[in-house]
Design a protein around this motif. Structure first.
Motif, PDB file in Angstrom:
ATOM      1  N   THR A 167       7.600 -28.400 -38.085  1.00 38.84           N
ATOM      2  CA  THR A 167       8.978 -28.568 -38.538  1.00 38.84           C
ATOM      3  C   THR A 167       9.728 -27.240 -38.518  1.00 38.84           C
ATOM      4  OG1 THR A 167       8.313 -30.411 -39.952  1.00 38.84           O
ATOM      5  CG2 THR A 167      10.411 -29.349 -40.457  1.00 38.84           C
ATOM      6  N   ALA A 168       9.064 -26.186 -38.975  1.00 38.91           N
ATOM      7  CA  ALA A 168       9.702 -24.869 -39.001  1.00 38.91           C
ATOM      8  C   ALA A 168      10.020 -24.382 -37.590  1.00 38.91           C
ATOM      9  CB  ALA A 168       8.786 -23.870 -39.705  1.00 38.91           C
ATOM     10  N   ALA A 184      10.600 -26.278 -34.960  1.00 34.23           N
ATOM     11  CA  ALA A 184      11.708 -27.093 -34.458  1.00 34.23           C
ATOM     12  C   ALA A 184      13.027 -26.624 -35.058  1.00 34.23           C
ATOM     13  CB  ALA A 184      11.457 -28.562 -34.783  1.00 34.23           C
ATOM     14  N   ARG A 185      13.022 -26.284 -36.339  1.00 30.79           N
ATOM     15  CA  ARG A 185      14.244 -25.834 -36.997  1.00 30.79           C
ATOM     16  C   ARG A 185      14.704 -24.486 -36.440  1.00 30.79           C
ATOM     17  NH1 ARG A 185      12.529 -26.547 -41.742  1.00 30.79           N
ATOM     18  NH2 ARG A 185      11.769 -24.431 -42.130  1.00 30.79           N
ATOM     19  N   ALA A 186      13.745 -23.609 -36.130  1.00 27.32           N
ATOM     20  CA  ALA A 186      14.093 -22.282 -35.611  1.00 27.32           C
ATOM     21  C   ALA A 186      14.486 -22.303 -34.150  1.00 27.32           C
ATOM     22  CB  ALA A 186      12.912 -21.324 -35.810  1.00 27.32           C
ATOM     23  N   SER A 187      14.268 -23.420 -33.463  1.00 23.58           N
ATOM     24  CA  SER A 187      14.557 -23.497 -32.028  1.00 23.58           C
ATOM     25  C   SER A 187      16.021 -23.252 -31.718  1.00 23.58           C
ATOM     26  CB  SER A 187      14.139 -24.868 -31.489  1.00 23.58           C
ATOM     27  OG  SER A 187      12.748 -25.049 -31.613  1.00 23.58           O
ATOM     28  N   ALA A 188      16.899 -23.530 -32.680  1.00 19.32           N
ATOM     29  CA  ALA A 188      18.333 -23.350 -32.433  1.00 19.32           C
ATOM     30  C   ALA A 188      18.691 -21.883 -32.235  1.00 19.32           C
ATOM     31  CB  ALA A 188      19.123 -23.935 -33.599  1.00 19.32           C
TER      32      ALA A 188
END
Length: 702
Positions: free
Chosen positions: A518-519, A521-525
């Protein structure tokens, strides 16, 4: 006077030479006192003025040149003696050489027989001659101090010489400061500089003791420098939080030009608010000097690494590194700009950039000898990430040998974690176990900070591989708390989340995997590396579940290679190839693995065996046919792993087959070789493979 000064610089060497001659003359070997006694008798019968002249010359006065005032009055106009005649008499007696220097035995006898107070009085007069003419004492100052002369002028000159050497030759500076103390220098006034010299020479204990005497004083002199040295020493000890305490004690009002260094330390322990109280990234340098600009850009680069565009911090730190390379000075730093730039590059998936930055800094001697091991170890880490394992080993070996002292705890910890990473990538279980034991001890001597997260991530994966996660659990908890205090900066957090994903996969723990996935995926931006690792994590899950698309896995593997992780990419592709249902998919994934890891071999414990299996399939299965040893290529691969002591499961992981298939291979090898028991099997395998030394077969393989 130039001739006189040159003679002074040679005094120490000449005295040592003459002393040796006095006590070990060719005709008196075995009777060392005989020559001295003869010389003493000869001097006793010598004219008193000649003895005074010889004593003055022994102390350091020279001909031609000024002589002591009492002696000078006896020559020249109104004098009772003729200097040239006395010199001729001394030369004729064998007491004076033609160049005006006293014979060694005579010099020693004179100095030994003369009261020390008179010798020191003559030496002070000699110092006065130098200072009155504006000449530097040079090496004579060192000789006078070592001889016990206490004189403020000598101490001041030694301090000045030490100050000049401090940032370029800390070892020489340390010696000069100690000699200045012998000459009467103030120990408190020089404490910070003496500590800096000791730390620069790798003498951390001596530096810490010296700093303690300074910091406990009511009004410490040169407190800012002392704080910088203390913080640098604590950082090298792997206890950066203690360095933060020192800067907190110093306070923003006294920190001056060291404000960026305080910010680096405080951010390193997760105190961003405290860092901002010392240093504002937008503030200009306190002075226009190269070093001041270097420190400011170092602080700015670390602050930038916490923002939404952390890559900007890399260029800022590289500029700071280039400037410090040009300055050629050694400063007490918690981290050099090159080390910080390399860390940012490694955390963003650019190990090649990290390697080049470290190489340039090592070549320039950035940070002095004390900083070289750290830079070489970061260079080794960058090589390991790029799958250049031999280059990594060479750099690590050089780091351990570059200085005359052992690695400091921070560097020892990184070196141990590097060994773990290299053993894991080689698939060498015995070596991994040995490296793990070294790392276990090293981690007890250090603590978690922002700048050592990469080693902790590597140890987390190894701990999961060895079922030793409990050994690192509380350290990783502290790492997550530290990142939380900084707001989970993507640049610093992403690699550790990836380590968490790999550890969860090894532990077969979906619950542990979820928060890291999850972390990422969230940092992918905001992070390209996070996006790549999130994709790779999904691919790994699908491969281990046996439900994957070949194109997705290949794409994820090649993305890993593109962000400086070719070994990880090849490993993913190799595992997927071993689980592919279609031969076409297997060959495609093996080809991908070969592209990413061309030097793969069975000993690599990764995709090498699978790659060779694919090559055999491309050759129509010829590699599976027995040769003179009676074993096929695949059976040889299994046999080598058996001799390494691997279990069925470890063999399966190494060459991407199931443990049951590994068991069938070993049973077939036994039948083919006619082995009756384990010992017989090992002996026959050694003969078949030409192996002289091997590990014992694991009981699980019996």
């Amino acid at each position: 006077m130039q001739h006189q000064n040159g003679q002074y610089q040679d005094v120490q060497f000449q005295r040592e030479e003459h002393l040796e001659a006095a006590f070990a003359g060719p005709e008196d070997q075995g009777h060392p006192l005989h020559a001295a006694e003869l010389m003493a008798r000869q001097l006793k019968g010598t004219n008193a003025v000649v003895r005074e002249l010889l004593l003055a010359l022994s102390v350091g006065f020279a001909l031609p040149g000024p002589l002591p005032a009492d002696l000078q009055q006896k020559f020249g106009n109104g004098g009772v003696e003729d200097l040239d005649a006395l010199v001729d008499r001394a030369e004729a007696a064998g007491l004076l050489r033609p160049d005006g220097t006293v014979v060694g035995t005579a010099q020693h006898a004179l100095l030994a027989a003369t009261p020390i107070a008179k010798v020191h009085a003559l030496q002070r007069e000699l110092v006065g001659v130098f200072t009155s003419t504006g000449q530097r004492l040079g090496s004579l100052a060192r000789e006078l101090a070592r001889g016990g002369l206490s004189d403020a002028r000598v101490a001041a000159e030694l301090e000045l010489a030490a100050d000049s050497a401090l940032e370029h030759n800390p070892r020489l500076a340390s010696q000069l400061y100690e000699e200045a103390l012998l000459a009467g220098a103030d120990p408190v006034a020089t404490a910070a500089r003496r500590a800096q010299a000791a730390a620069g020479d790798g003498e951390l204990d001596a530096a810490a003791r010296t700093i303690d005497t300074l910091l406990v004083s009511t009004e410490p002199q040169d407190a800012r420098r002392g704080a910088d040295v203390a913080a640098s020493v604590w950082a090298q000890r792997g206890m950066l939080a203690r360095g933060a305490d020192v800067y907190s004690w110093l306070g923003p009002e006294r920190v001056g030009v060291s404000a960026p260094l305080a910010a680096v330390v405080l951010i390193g322990v997760g105190d961003r608010d405290g860092a901002e109280a010392f240093f504002q990234p937008g503030a200009p340098a306190a002075s226009p000097t190269l070093l001041a600009a270097t420190l400011v850009q170092t602080g700015q680069g670390v602050f930038a690494s916490l923002g939404e565009k952390p890559q900007q911090g890399i260029s800022v730190l590289i500029h700071a590194s280039d400037m410090l390379n040009s300055a050629g000075t050694s400063l007490p730093l918690p981290e050099t700009p090159a080390a910080l730039a390399a860390l940012l590059a490694l955390h963003t998936g650019e190990p090649h950039l990290a390697e080049t930055v470290c190489r340039a800094a090592v070549a320039a001697g950035q940070g002095g000898n004390a900083a070289q091991p750290r830079l070489l170890l970061l260079q080794a880490w960058a090589c390991m990430m790029q799958d250049k394992l031999e280059d990594a080993r060479l750099a690590a070996t050089e780091a351990a040998k570059v200085n005359h002292w052992p690695l400091v705890p921070r560097d020892e910890f990184m070196c141990a974690a590097l060994e773990v990473g290299l053993a894991r990538r080689n698939g060498d279980v015995p070596e991994l176990l040995r490296a793990w034991e070294r790392a276990r001890e090293a981690m007890l001597h250090t603590s978690v900070d922002l700048y050592n997260l990469l080693p902790w991530g590597e140890l987390l994966i190894a701990a999961a591989r060895l079922r030793e996660t409990r050994r690192v659990a509380h350290y990783l908890e502290e790492a997550w708390r530290l990142l939380g205090r900084l707001g989970e900066p993507a640049l610093w957090a992403v690699p550790l989340h990836w380590a968490g994903v790999q550890a969860a996969l090894l532990n077969e723990s979906p619950a542990d995997l979820a928060p890291h996935a999850t972390a990422l995926a969230r940092a992918s931006a905001h992070s390209q590396l996070a996006a790549v690792l999130a994709t790779a994590g999904k691919a790994w899950v699908s491969v281990l579940a046996g439900r994957f698309r070949t194109s997705d896995v290949e794409g994820a593997a090649r993305l890993l290679g593109a962000v400086g992780m070719p070994w990880e990419g090849a490993r993913l592709a190799g595992h997927a190839a071993a689980r592919a249902d279609e031969r076409r998919d297997m060959m495609r994934l093996l080809s991908c693995a070969r592209d990413l890891h061309p030097q793969g071999s069975p000993a690599g414990g990764m995709s090498g065996a699978a790659i060779q299996t694919g090559t055999a399939a491309e050759n129509g299965g010829r590699a599976h046919q027995p040769d003179g040893s009676g074993l096929s290529e695949r059976e040889k691969e299994v046999a080598r792993l058996v001799l390494e002591g691997k279990t069925y499961r470890e063999i399966g992981e190494a060459i991407y087959i199931s443990p049951r298939t590994a068991e069938h291979h070993i049973a077939r090898i036994r039948r083919r070789l006619g082995a009756e028991n384990r010992s017989d099997l090992l002996a026959r395998l050694r003969v078949a493979l030409g192996v002289e030394n091997s590990q014992h077969l694991n009981p699980q393989q019996e």
